[in-house]
Design a protein around this motif. Structure first.
Motif, mmCIF file in Angstrom:
data_model
loop_
_atom_site.group_PDB
_atom_site.id
_atom_site.type_symbol
_atom_site.label_atom_id
_atom_site.label_comp_id
_atom_site.label_asym_id
_atom_site.label_seq_id
_atom_site.Cartn_x
_atom_site.Cartn_y
_atom_site.Cartn_z
ATOM 1 N N UNK A 127 -3.917 -21.977 14.422
ATOM 2 C CA UNK A 127 -3.114 -20.800 14.082
ATOM 3 C C UNK A 127 -3.848 -20.002 13.015
ATOM 4 N N UNK A 128 -3.700 -18.691 13.056
ATOM 5 C CA UNK A 128 -4.284 -17.831 12.035
ATOM 6 C C UNK A 128 -3.526 -18.004 10.728
ATOM 7 N N UNK A 129 -4.238 -17.984 9.628
ATOM 8 C CA UNK A 129 -3.612 -18.061 8.308
ATOM 9 C C UNK A 129 -3.299 -16.634 7.863
ATOM 10 N N UNK A 130 -2.153 -16.131 8.281
ATOM 11 C CA UNK A 130 -1.773 -14.752 7.973
ATOM 12 C C UNK A 130 -1.507 -14.554 6.485
ATOM 13 N N UNK A 131 -1.111 -15.611 5.799
ATOM 14 C CA UNK A 131 -0.910 -15.514 4.357
ATOM 15 C C UNK A 131 -2.210 -15.165 3.643
ATOM 16 N N UNK A 132 -3.299 -15.802 4.065
ATOM 17 C CA UNK A 132 -4.599 -15.502 3.471
ATOM 18 C C UNK A 132 -5.008 -14.064 3.775
ATOM 19 N N UNK A 133 -4.784 -13.631 5.004
ATOM 20 C CA UNK A 133 -5.162 -12.252 5.343
ATOM 21 C C UNK A 133 -4.318 -11.258 4.564
ATOM 22 N N UNK A 134 -3.073 -11.581 4.299
ATOM 23 C CA UNK A 134 -2.228 -10.721 3.481
ATOM 24 C C UNK A 134 -2.788 -10.629 2.058
ATOM 25 N N UNK A 135 -3.283 -11.757 1.547
ATOM 26 C CA UNK A 135 -3.920 -11.746 0.231
ATOM 27 C C UNK A 135 -5.168 -10.866 0.223
ATOM 28 N N UNK A 136 -5.949 -10.921 1.302
ATOM 29 C CA UNK A 136 -7.156 -10.102 1.393
ATOM 30 C C UNK A 136 -6.782 -8.619 1.399
ATOM 31 N N UNK A 137 -5.773 -8.266 2.189
ATOM 32 C CA UNK A 137 -5.320 -6.869 2.226
ATOM 33 C C UNK A 137 -4.830 -6.453 0.835
ATOM 34 N N UNK A 138 -4.097 -7.321 0.177
ATOM 35 C CA UNK A 138 -3.634 -7.023 -1.172
ATOM 36 C C UNK A 138 -4.791 -6.833 -2.140
ATOM 37 N N UNK A 139 -5.808 -7.683 -2.026
ATOM 38 C CA UNK A 139 -6.996 -7.563 -2.872
ATOM 39 C C UNK A 139 -7.678 -6.220 -2.653
ATOM 40 N N UNK A 140 -7.812 -5.823 -1.386
ATOM 41 C CA UNK A 140 -8.490 -4.569 -1.064
ATOM 42 C C UNK A 140 -7.715 -3.343 -1.519
ATOM 43 N N UNK A 141 -6.412 -3.465 -1.571
ATOM 44 C CA UNK A 141 -5.583 -2.279 -1.835
ATOM 45 C C UNK A 141 -4.862 -2.312 -3.178
ATOM 46 N N UNK A 142 -5.150 -3.310 -4.012
ATOM 47 C CA UNK A 142 -4.394 -3.440 -5.252
ATOM 48 C C UNK A 142 -4.550 -2.254 -6.191
ATOM 49 N N UNK A 143 -5.610 -1.520 -6.084
ATOM 50 C CA UNK A 143 -5.809 -0.368 -6.965
ATOM 51 C C UNK A 143 -5.656 0.953 -6.222
ATOM 52 N N UNK A 144 -5.061 0.907 -5.049
ATOM 53 C CA UNK A 144 -4.864 2.107 -4.255
ATOM 54 C C UNK A 144 -4.053 3.130 -5.051
ATOM 55 N N UNK A 145 -4.469 4.354 -4.974
ATOM 56 C CA UNK A 145 -3.754 5.459 -5.615
ATOM 57 C C UNK A 145 -3.581 5.213 -7.115
ATOM 58 N N UNK A 146 -4.575 4.584 -7.708
ATOM 59 C CA UNK A 146 -4.579 4.277 -9.145
ATOM 60 C C UNK A 146 -3.373 3.449 -9.561
#
Length: 123
Positions: free
Chosen positions: A74-93
């Motif tokens: 099974x895909x670890x969607x929790x980890x991918x959610x963390x990656x997306x969060x890491x990439x976008x944590x500073x979005x729009x300042x």
């Protein structure tokens, strides 16, 4: 998630085979797929697939369960959610609601039962 962990995920997914496996398993959530069916679906030799599955499991991208003689992945969607969060944590300042595509960044992963208005508007 720190940068080192994010780099490890991206390095693992930089293989076309592993990216294909992960995308297939995302589609199969929450049931997952046994290794033989992954090999058949992606036309990959079982020995080659075994190497990729082991690499992905060690990187934390996959969860695996023994089912009799078979291994279900099974895909670890929790980890991918963390990656997306890491990439976008500073979005729009960091200003809440400041992003035009804030619905994409809300933590919902497209393809998991939620609609993606941004993707639909490009069709």
């Amino acid at each position: 998630m720190d940068e080192k962990a994010a780099v490890a995920v991206f390095e693992c997914l930089s293989s076309g085979v592993r990216l294909g496996v992960f995308r297939l398993l995302v589609k199969a959530e929450p049931v997952g797929i046994v290794a033989g069916d992954i090999a058949t679906a992606l036309d990959i030799a079982p020995s080659s697939l075994s190497f990729h599955l082991r690499t992905m499991t060690q990187a934390g991208l996959l969860r695996v369960e023994q089912e009799g003689r078979f291994l279900r992945y099974r895909a670890n969607l929790g980890l991918m959610s963390e990656v997306v969060g890491f990439l976008t944590e500073n979005c729009c300042s960091g200003v809440a609601g400041g992003c035009r595509d804030a619905d994409i960044l809300s933590g919902r992963i497209p393809g998991c039962g939620s609609s993606n208005p941004a993707r639909e508007s490009k069709a």
